[in-house]
Each structure stands twice: as structure tokens, then as C-alpha cells.
Write an enzyme that holds these catalytic residues in place. Structure first.
Site, mmCIF file in Angstrom:
data_model
loop_
_atom_site.group_PDB
_atom_site.id
_atom_site.type_symbol
_atom_site.label_atom_id
_atom_site.label_comp_id
_atom_site.label_asym_id
_atom_site.label_seq_id
_atom_site.Cartn_x
_atom_site.Cartn_y
_atom_site.Cartn_z
ATOM 1 N N PRO A 168 4.446 4.269 -4.332
ATOM 2 C CA PRO A 168 4.715 5.645 -4.776
ATOM 3 C C PRO A 168 3.770 6.089 -5.894
ATOM 4 O O PRO A 168 3.330 7.237 -5.909
ATOM 5 C CB PRO A 168 6.171 5.583 -5.263
ATOM 6 C CG PRO A 168 6.780 4.423 -4.528
ATOM 7 C CD PRO A 168 5.672 3.443 -4.284
ATOM 8 N N THR A 210 2.773 3.333 7.937
ATOM 9 C CA THR A 210 2.812 3.578 9.386
ATOM 10 C C THR A 210 3.447 2.375 10.088
ATOM 11 O O THR A 210 3.148 1.228 9.746
ATOM 12 C CB THR A 210 1.373 3.808 9.908
ATOM 13 O OG1 THR A 210 0.811 4.897 9.176
ATOM 14 C CG2 THR A 210 1.368 4.119 11.401
ATOM 15 N N GLU A 221 -6.512 6.098 4.641
ATOM 16 C CA GLU A 221 -7.729 5.260 4.758
ATOM 17 C C GLU A 221 -8.838 5.775 3.845
ATOM 18 O O GLU A 221 -10.014 5.757 4.212
ATOM 19 C CB GLU A 221 -8.237 5.251 6.211
ATOM 20 C CG GLU A 221 -7.198 4.861 7.230
ATOM 21 C CD GLU A 221 -6.990 3.367 7.294
ATOM 22 O OE1 GLU A 221 -7.782 2.639 6.678
ATOM 23 O OE2 GLU A 221 -6.031 2.950 7.951
#
Ligand SMILES: Cc1cc2nc3c(=O)[nH]c(=O)nc-3n(C[C@H](O)[C@H](O)[C@H](O)COP(=O)(O)OP(=O)(O)OC[C@H]3O[C@@H](n4cnc5c(N)ncnc54)[C@H](O)[C@@H]3O)c2cc1C
Length: 395
Positions: A145, A175, A374
Site C-alpha cells: 500500500p 494480479t 510494471e
């Protein structure tokens, strides 16, 4: 060579880039394209609207059957494909939806790659064949977070207790998190950042799903909560200490995104081209107006430049000559141009552009996530800026 012996102009491949592919490359591309057309395209608008990826385990098994999971890895049931072939698969999957490509990237380039590159022989034997077959979905927990672009400050901690490890902390935006059987989790230890292979049925592990996303809606995104998760000594990835571990996995995944983003862009471009030649206003197809043609020409130029760039990087990767800065170059350019192409396509479709009946808005909103994960656009600009100037502007 005279112009007359050149093959006819193909609006879907104006530069003749397919000439770069050999029959095996073409066969792999066709297999993935056909799978995506049969299994994803008929349902994706519905899944997107519902914000779900139903049948994800079945989809993973099918992706395993066509060799798309851990595709460029060798051994342990992986396909051992070239980097270019893996890239072609990413492009075809993302032309269907970035969420499906994300499932495959995280499985193969992040979770499997971490175990394949840094794991013990026992960890590889235990997980990789099942992951390659799609029987075990994996996730990769790096972001927290309070620590995204700067993961060095992560707070998740792995403490030694006798020979065991005890992991405590939280990961965010993960994911595949709540559908995974195994999580590769990065944590601080007394000796620096280490990776851990965490079976998701371990006591103290939970993965609440993150809802209310307006992007990557047909992709599972979760938190990982690690509440004193006790793991045996051999849960640690023995082959790496420090941020080099997660960063090299990210490099591999980013390479797939260089290709994948051009898949989303291709879907946007083709929707606009089809629409422009059939939709009529002021008594003629809108593709007959110069302003629309300027948009289509610019979209085609950026799309095929991006595909050429992906090929170039793929060949460097296959030759073992790719640098992380070159992957940053590709990710920065191709995702930024893909989102621009989809936004322009949206304008060509007018009001229909905002409808899920057409793919462009779905791709454009998906690409908002791809722009951020990414490594954000800004991080890749800083990577390139540092490589160009020799000056570090990260802090
Ligand atoms: C759908 C989705 C799926 C994801 N899946 C995964 C996953 O599977 N595993 C995983 O570990 N993570 C995952 N992520 C997380 C993703 O990698 C992070 O969101 C990303 O690294 C950015 O971190 P952040 O969101 O905390 O943004 P921040 O790091 O807080 O950045 C916010 C903004 O500040 C900018 N910024 C930060 N530092 C600087 C600087 N030095 N100079 C200039 N600008 C700066 C950033 O570029 C950005 O624009 C996912 C994210 C999304 C949206």
C-alpha cells in the site's frame, strides 16, 4: 528490385513485418489467435461489464494446453519458445484483452520465472510443471500500500524463528491473488530482500479481492494479507538476495508488455479502420475525409513502428544481448502509443466509441493500468534519463 514485383499493400501489415516470421512463429501466433477468438472475444464484453473473469481456472488449463504459460522457459513442462514467439503470443492475447495477457504474464514471467531462475530444484519440481499446465495459478507480491514505484522500502517482513520463517505484512494490487495456489512474495529479512514461495492455503494467508476497478475489469486483482504465515526453511528462493530478484522478473514481464500493448493497439486500429470505411456522414464514408485519414495514417505508423520495435527487442533477447534500459525504451514507447491509438480510435467511432459493443474503450481503459504497472511511464523515463545522462534523478 522493381516496385512491380513487390507484394500488394496489406492495410493490416503495411510494412510486411510478417516476412520476419518463420513457419513455426506463424503457427504459434495462429494457435494463440484462434484460442483468443474462440474463448475470449465472444465473452469479454460481458465479463468486463460484470467485472469478473469467470472460469479462470479452466482458461488457465487451456492456456497451459496451448503452451502459453511460462512459454519461453525451458524444462519442467514449459514450451521453450523463443522470446519472439512469446512476444507474438502476448500480442495476440492482449488483442483480445489486457486482462488475459496479464494472467499469462504474471503466471509465466513473474511467478514461474522467479521460481525457474532463483528457485531450488525441489521448488521447481514442485511448482513449475503444474503451473505450466495451468493447474496451479501463481501470483507475484511486490507492491505494498505504501511502496509502489519504490519497493526498496517495503515493510513486509520475514523473521527467522528456529529454522522456520514467519512472514507478516500486506501486498496491494496483486494480479491473480485470490485465485492463486502459490504466491511468490518479496519481503525484508535481516539479510536484505528475499523471495518466498508461499502456498496460498498456508494459515495466516488471505487474498481479499479488490473491487470497483475501472480498468482491467476482466482480471483478478487482490490484496495479499500475511498474518504471521509460518513457512519452512526451504520456502525461501535460494538464488537471489536484494531487489535484483524482483527487478529481473519485472524485466521479463515488461518485455511481454512491449508486444502485448501493440495487440491492444491493433484491436483499436482495426476497429477504427472497419468503422471508417462503413460509417457514412455527409454522404460518404467518414474514412473518405482527410481528417479521418490523417488519424488512421498516424495510428498505422505508430502501431507498426511499435511492432517493429518489439521484434527488434525480441531478437536481442533471443541473442542474449538485451539490456533493461532497452526494455524500458520499449515499454515506455509502446504502451504510451497504444493508449493514444485507442483514444484516437474512440474518436473515430463517435458515440459508438464509448460502447462495450466495440472494443476500443475497453482497451483504452485497460491500458491505463498497463501504463502504471510494471513500472510507470515516469519510472521508465527516469531509467532512460539516467542511462542517457549518467545522472540519477530517482531521488
Ligand atoms: C491492475 C493492476 C495490477 C497490478 N498487478 C501487480 C502485481 O501482480 N504485483 C505487484 O507487485 N504489483 C502489481 N501492481 C502494482 C503496480 O506495479 C504499481 O501500481 C506501480 O508500481 C506503481 O505504484 P503505485 O501505484 O504505488 O504508484 P506510486 O509509486 O505511488 O506513484 C504515483 C505517481 O508518482 C510517480 N512517481 C513516483 N516516484 C516518482 C519519482 N521519483 N519521480 C517522478 N515521478 C514519480 C509515479 O510515476 C506515478 O505517476 C498492479 C497494479 C494495477 C493497477
Amino acid at each position: 528490385m522493381s516496385a512491380s514485383s513487390a507484394p500488394p499493400f496489406d492495410p493490416r501489415d503495411p510494412l510486411g513485418i510478417d516476412d520476419l516470421l518463420d513457419p513455426e512463429d506463424l503457427a504459434i501466433r495462429d494457435t494463440v489467435r484462434t484460442w483468443a477468438a474462440d474463448r475470449v472475444l465472444p465473452h469479454i464484453a460481458d465479463w468486463y461489464e460484470r467485472g469478473e473473469l469467470p472460469g479462470v481456472h479452466e482458461l488457465a488449463r487451456e492456456l497451459g494446453e496451448i503452451g502459453a504459460l511460462g512459454m519461453s522457459l525451458t524444462g519442467y513442462g514449459c514450451a521453450g519458445a523463443s522470446a519472439v514467439q512469446y512476444g507474438l503470443a502476448c500480442l495476440e492475447l492482449e488483442a483480445a484483452d489486457s486482462g488475459i495477457r496479464s494472467l499469462v504474464s504474471v503466471q509465466g514471467s513473474l511467478a514461474m520465472y522467479a521460481i525457474w531462475r532463483f528457485g531450488s530444484e525441489e521448488q521447481k519440481q514442485q511448482w513449475l510443471p503444474r503451473m505450466a499446465a495451468g493447474e496451479a495459478i501463481g501470483c507475484f507480491g511486490l507492491t505494498e500500500p505504501d511502496h509502489g514505484s519504490d519497493p526498496a522500502g517495503m515493510r513486509t517482513y520475514a523473521k527467522k524463528d528456529g529454522t522456520d520463517w514467519v512472514l507478516t505484512g500486506r501486498k496491494m494490487w496483486i494480479t491473480n491473488g485470490s485465485v492463486a495456489k502459490v504466491a511468490v512474495v518479496w519481503a525484508q529479512t535481516d539479510d536484505g530482500i528475499r523471495g518466498f514461495v508461499v502456498p496460498t492455503d498456508s494459515p495466516g494467508f488471505s487474498a481479499p479481492e479488490i473491487k470497483h476497478k475501472w480498468s482491467l475489469r476482466a482480471s483478478v486483482t487482490s490484496e495479499l494479507v500475511l498474518d504471521e504465515v509460518r513457512l519452512p526453511a526451504d520456502a525461501v528462493l535460494p538464488g537471489v538476495t536484494g531487489l535484483r530478484g524482483p527487478l529481473s522478473c519485472l524485466s521479463h514481464a515488461r518485455y511481454g508488455i512491449v508486444w502485448g500493448a501493440m495487440g491492444a493497439a491493433r484491436a483499436g486500429f482495426e476497429a477504427a479502420l472497419d468503422y471508417a470505411t462503413s460509417r457514412e456522414q455527409f454522404g460518404k464514408p467518414i474514412g473518405g475525409f482527410q481528417l479521418t485519414q490523417a488519424k488512421l495514417a498516424d495510428m498505422a505508423v505508430e502501431l507498426h513502428k511499435g511492432i517493429l520495435l518489439a521484434h527488434h527487442l525480441g531478437r536481442r533477447m533471443d541473442a542474449g544481448r538485451i539490456r533493461p534500459e532497452q526494455i524500458s525504451f520499449g515499454k515506455l514507447n509502446n504502451v504510451r502509443e497504444a493508449i493514444e491509438i485507442c483514444r484516437t480510435s474512440r474518436t473515430i467511432l463517435g458515440a459508438n466509441g464509448i460502447s462495450l459493443e466495440y472494443p476500443v474503450m475497453r482497451h483504452a481503459t485497460n491500458l491505463e493500468s498497463v501504463l502504471t504497472y510494471e513500472g510507470t511511464v515516469e519510472m521508465h523515463q527516469l531509467v532512460l534519463g539516467k542511462a542517457l545522462t549518467g545522472l540519477d534523478a530517482f531521488r
